[in-house]
Design a protein around this motif. Structure first.
Motif, PDB file in Angstrom:
ATOM      1  N   ILE A 244       3.437  11.279   8.876  1.00 15.41           N
ATOM      2  CA  ILE A 244       3.565  12.354   7.900  1.00 15.41           C
ATOM      3  C   ILE A 244       4.990  12.403   7.368  1.00 15.41           C
ATOM      4  CG2 ILE A 244       3.377  14.843   7.510  1.00 15.41           C
ATOM      5  CD1 ILE A 244       1.322  14.937   9.756  1.00 15.41           C
ATOM      6  N   LEU A 245       5.150  12.089   6.084  1.00 12.49           N
ATOM      7  CA  LEU A 245       6.421  12.245   5.395  1.00 12.49           C
ATOM      8  C   LEU A 245       6.247  13.306   4.319  1.00 12.49           C
ATOM      9  CD1 LEU A 245       7.703   8.578   4.863  1.00 12.49           C
ATOM     10  CD2 LEU A 245       8.407  10.203   6.607  1.00 12.49           C
ATOM     11  N   GLU A 246       7.326  13.974   3.985  1.00 11.54           N
ATOM     12  CA  GLU A 246       7.266  15.008   2.962  1.00 11.54           C
ATOM     13  C   GLU A 246       7.335  14.427   1.555  1.00 11.54           C
ATOM     14  OE1 GLU A 246      10.366  17.777   3.778  1.00 11.54           O
ATOM     15  OE2 GLU A 246       9.436  18.514   5.635  1.00 11.54           O
ATOM     16  N   ARG A 247       7.510  13.111   1.448  1.00 12.82           N
ATOM     17  CA  ARG A 247       7.656  12.462   0.155  1.00 12.82           C
ATOM     18  C   ARG A 247       7.058  11.059   0.239  1.00 12.82           C
ATOM     19  NH1 ARG A 247      11.610  12.133   3.417  1.00 12.82           N
ATOM     20  NH2 ARG A 247      12.809  10.210   3.713  1.00 12.82           N
ATOM     21  N   ASP A 248       6.882  10.437  -0.905  1.00 14.19           N
ATOM     22  CA  ASP A 248       6.466   9.041  -0.925  1.00 14.19           C
ATOM     23  C   ASP A 248       7.558   8.192  -0.284  1.00 14.19           C
ATOM     24  OD1 ASP A 248       4.275   9.914  -2.340  1.00 14.19           O
ATOM     25  OD2 ASP A 248       5.053   9.290  -4.294  1.00 14.19           O
ATOM     26  N   TYR A 249       7.160   7.099   0.347  1.00  9.62           N
ATOM     27  CA  TYR A 249       8.147   6.218   0.971  1.00  9.62           C
ATOM     28  C   TYR A 249       8.621   5.187  -0.049  1.00  9.62           C
ATOM     29  CZ  TYR A 249      10.452   2.821   3.913  1.00  9.62           C
ATOM     30  OH  TYR A 249      11.389   1.973   4.449  1.00  9.62           O
ATOM     31  N   VAL A 250       9.944   4.991  -0.112  1.00  6.88           N
ATOM     32  CA  VAL A 250      10.537   4.058  -1.072  1.00  6.88           C
ATOM     33  C   VAL A 250      11.169   2.888  -0.318  1.00  6.88           C
ATOM     34  CG1 VAL A 250      12.296   3.750  -2.855  1.00  6.88           C
ATOM     35  CG2 VAL A 250      10.966   5.879  -2.763  1.00  6.88           C
ATOM     36  N   PHE A 251      10.842   1.665  -0.740  1.00  3.07           N
ATOM     37  CA  PHE A 251      11.476   0.464  -0.194  1.00  3.07           C
ATOM     38  C   PHE A 251      11.987  -0.386  -1.349  1.00  3.07           C
ATOM     39  CE2 PHE A 251       7.112  -0.825  -0.970  1.00  3.07           C
ATOM     40  CZ  PHE A 251       7.213  -2.124  -1.449  1.00  3.07           C
ATOM     41  N   GLY A 252      12.806  -1.373  -1.033  1.00  4.50           N
ATOM     42  CA  GLY A 252      13.406  -2.183  -2.078  1.00  4.50           C
ATOM     43  C   GLY A 252      13.199  -3.670  -1.877  1.00  4.50           C
ATOM     44  N   VAL A 253      13.318  -4.410  -2.961  1.00  6.09           N
ATOM     45  CA  VAL A 253      13.338  -5.875  -2.924  1.00  6.09           C
ATOM     46  C   VAL A 253      14.543  -6.338  -3.730  1.00  6.09           C
ATOM     47  CG1 VAL A 253      12.132  -8.024  -3.424  1.00  6.09           C
ATOM     48  CG2 VAL A 253      10.820  -5.984  -2.772  1.00  6.09           C
ATOM     49  N   ILE A 254      15.389  -7.141  -3.098  1.00  4.32           N
ATOM     50  CA  ILE A 254      16.551  -7.717  -3.775  1.00  4.32           C
ATOM     51  C   ILE A 254      16.164  -9.126  -4.214  1.00  4.32           C
ATOM     52  CG2 ILE A 254      18.950  -8.454  -3.506  1.00  4.32           C
ATOM     53  CD1 ILE A 254      19.309  -6.178  -1.512  1.00  4.32           C
ATOM     54  N   ALA A 255      16.063  -9.298  -5.532  1.00  6.87           N
ATOM     55  CA  ALA A 255      15.510 -10.534  -6.087  1.00  6.87           C
ATOM     56  C   ALA A 255      16.496 -11.164  -7.062  1.00  6.87           C
ATOM     57  CB  ALA A 255      14.178 -10.242  -6.782  1.00  6.87           C
ATOM     58  N   PRO A 256      17.464 -11.939  -6.554  1.00  4.88           N
ATOM     59  CA  PRO A 256      18.475 -12.543  -7.439  1.00  4.88           C
ATOM     60  C   PRO A 256      17.911 -13.583  -8.384  1.00  4.88           C
ATOM     61  CG  PRO A 256      18.672 -13.421  -5.224  1.00  4.88           C
ATOM     62  CD  PRO A 256      17.690 -12.284  -5.146  1.00  4.88           C
ATOM     63  N   HIS A 257      16.682 -14.038  -8.136  1.00  2.00           N
ATOM     64  CA  HIS A 257      16.092 -15.038  -9.014  1.00  2.00           C
ATOM     65  C   HIS A 257      15.534 -14.415 -10.292  1.00  2.00           C
ATOM     66  CE1 HIS A 257      15.989 -16.725  -4.918  1.00  2.00           C
ATOM     67  NE2 HIS A 257      16.153 -17.888  -5.498  1.00  2.00           N
ATOM     68  N   ASN A 258      15.427 -13.096 -10.337  1.00  2.00           N
ATOM     69  CA  ASN A 258      14.892 -12.426 -11.527  1.00  2.00           C
ATOM     70  C   ASN A 258      15.937 -12.344 -12.642  1.00  2.00           C
ATOM     71  OD1 ASN A 258      12.628 -12.090  -9.996  1.00  2.00           O
ATOM     72  ND2 ASN A 258      12.481  -9.875 -10.265  1.00  2.00           N
ATOM     73  N   ASP A 259      15.464 -12.378 -13.879  1.00  2.00           N
ATOM     74  CA  ASP A 259      16.367 -12.417 -15.027  1.00  2.00           C
ATOM     75  C   ASP A 259      17.222 -11.162 -15.159  1.00  2.00           C
ATOM     76  OD1 ASP A 259      15.536 -14.928 -15.733  1.00  2.00           O
ATOM     77  OD2 ASP A 259      14.017 -14.229 -17.143  1.00  2.00           O
TER      78      ASP A 259
END
Length: 332
Positions: A244-259
């Motif tokens: 149970i979290l009070e908010r949506d869970y946020v995660f990240g992706v570090i993608a240096p290959h993207n433009d």
């Protein structure tokens, strides 16, 4: 204020305080000898402070201490405290493998450290040993727990590698969710120092693993950071993870290959050798070691501005391009 040729304000410095590390990770420095040197060969921290004073006076607001493994520096706590004395409002963070973190966590927090990024490539002992050549899982987890207990803001970093830890992507996600900290998946950045034959997962493949269990949607691109952020609805976490979290869970992706990875880049790096690096991929660098050792403020400023002027618009990472950077010197 430091502004590059493309109108980007440079207010973030990543500072490597040593190239020494107690791990030999497959994607970084697997074949580097363990006796890479000792502290006497590192640039003195007082000299690094000479650079930091100038950088802060020119508008730098965020400093991240990296390595190698920065916790190998015997006076790292005092160093962080000294930075905070120069600018109490500075956003200071540290990147570590957490092997030495547990007994230092409270002292680092008391010194003024605000945030800490911790490499966690696996939750399985054999995989940690395979990736890092160190039986370090227990100490890594103790370090994470200690940092969490003292109130440091934590981000976990994972580099997913094909055939090694890719099936732990969701497992590490759920570990981070239960701890209520952000996890960021980092695309493997091809470099000549990495283990031959290893292959990293790209952003779409990482998301595919997570979508097998959780619905995800694009949240935003970090305005002043390298990650693209995604969210998982809190209701889905309750149903599938009994969390149970009070908010949506946020995660990240570090993608240096993207433009678009470089469009908002606001950082340069100081290597453990005393060289200013305008871009992690490109090989150009400006030697600033002697100016730091001498405390020559004018020379430091001139070389800092030259580094900003030579910062390229973007990196050149692609399937056929391999960086010759030693990430253990630049801090990644």
């Amino acid at each position: 204020m430091l502004v590059d040729s493309f109108g980007r304000t440079i207010d973030y410095m990543r500072i490597s305080v040593t190239e020494r590390c107690n791990f030999r990770c497959a994607y970084c420095m697997p074949n580097t000898p363990m006796d890479i040197g000792d502290e006497s060969q590192d640039v003195p921290l007082d000299s690094v402070l000479n650079f930091i004073k100038v950088a802060i006076s020119e508008g730098v607001k965020k400093i991240r201490i990296t390595g190698g493994e920065p916790l190998l520096r015997s006076k790292i706590v005092e160093f962080i405290a000294n930075i905070c004395k120069i600018a109490p409002e500075i956003d200071i963070a540290l990147t570590t493998n957490a092997f030495l973190l547990a007994p230092l966590a409270q002292n680092l927090k008391d010194a003024g450290l605000k945030r800490i990024n911790i490499s966690l490539d696996s939750l399985r002992r054999d995989n940690i040993k395979c990736i890092s050549k160190r039986d370090g899982l227990d100490k890594i987890l103790l370090g994470i727990q200690a940092a969490h207990k003292v109130g440091l803001k934590i981000k976990l970093n994972m580099v997913p590698l094909r055939g090694i830890n890719e099936y732990e992507i969701v497992e590490i996600l759920e570990y981070a969710i239960r701890l209520d900290v952000m996890v960021r998946y980092i695309e493997f950045m091809e470099n000549t120092y990495a283990k031959s034959g290893i292959v990293g997962l790209k952003l779409p493949e990482i998301l595919e693993h997570i979508r097998k269990k959780y619905p995800i949607s694009l949240f935003e691109k970090e305005i002043f950071g390298p990650a693209t952020l995604f969210k998982i609805p809190k209701q889905s976490l309750k149903e599938k993870l009994d969390c149970i979290l009070e908010r949506d869970y946020v995660f990240g992706v570090i993608a240096p290959h993207n433009d678009d990875f470089c469009k908002t880049c606001n950082r340069i790096r100081l290597s453990s050798e005393g060289k200013l690096i305008p871009c992690l991929y490109h090989e150009n660098a400006i030697d600033i070691k002697e100016a730091m050792l001498q405390g020559n403020t004018q020379e430091i400023l001139e070389r800092l501005k030259l580094c900003i002027q030579t910062k390229p618009e973007k990196n050149d990472w692609n399937e056929d391009s391999i960086s010759k950077r030693a990430f253990y010197q630049t801090g990644g």
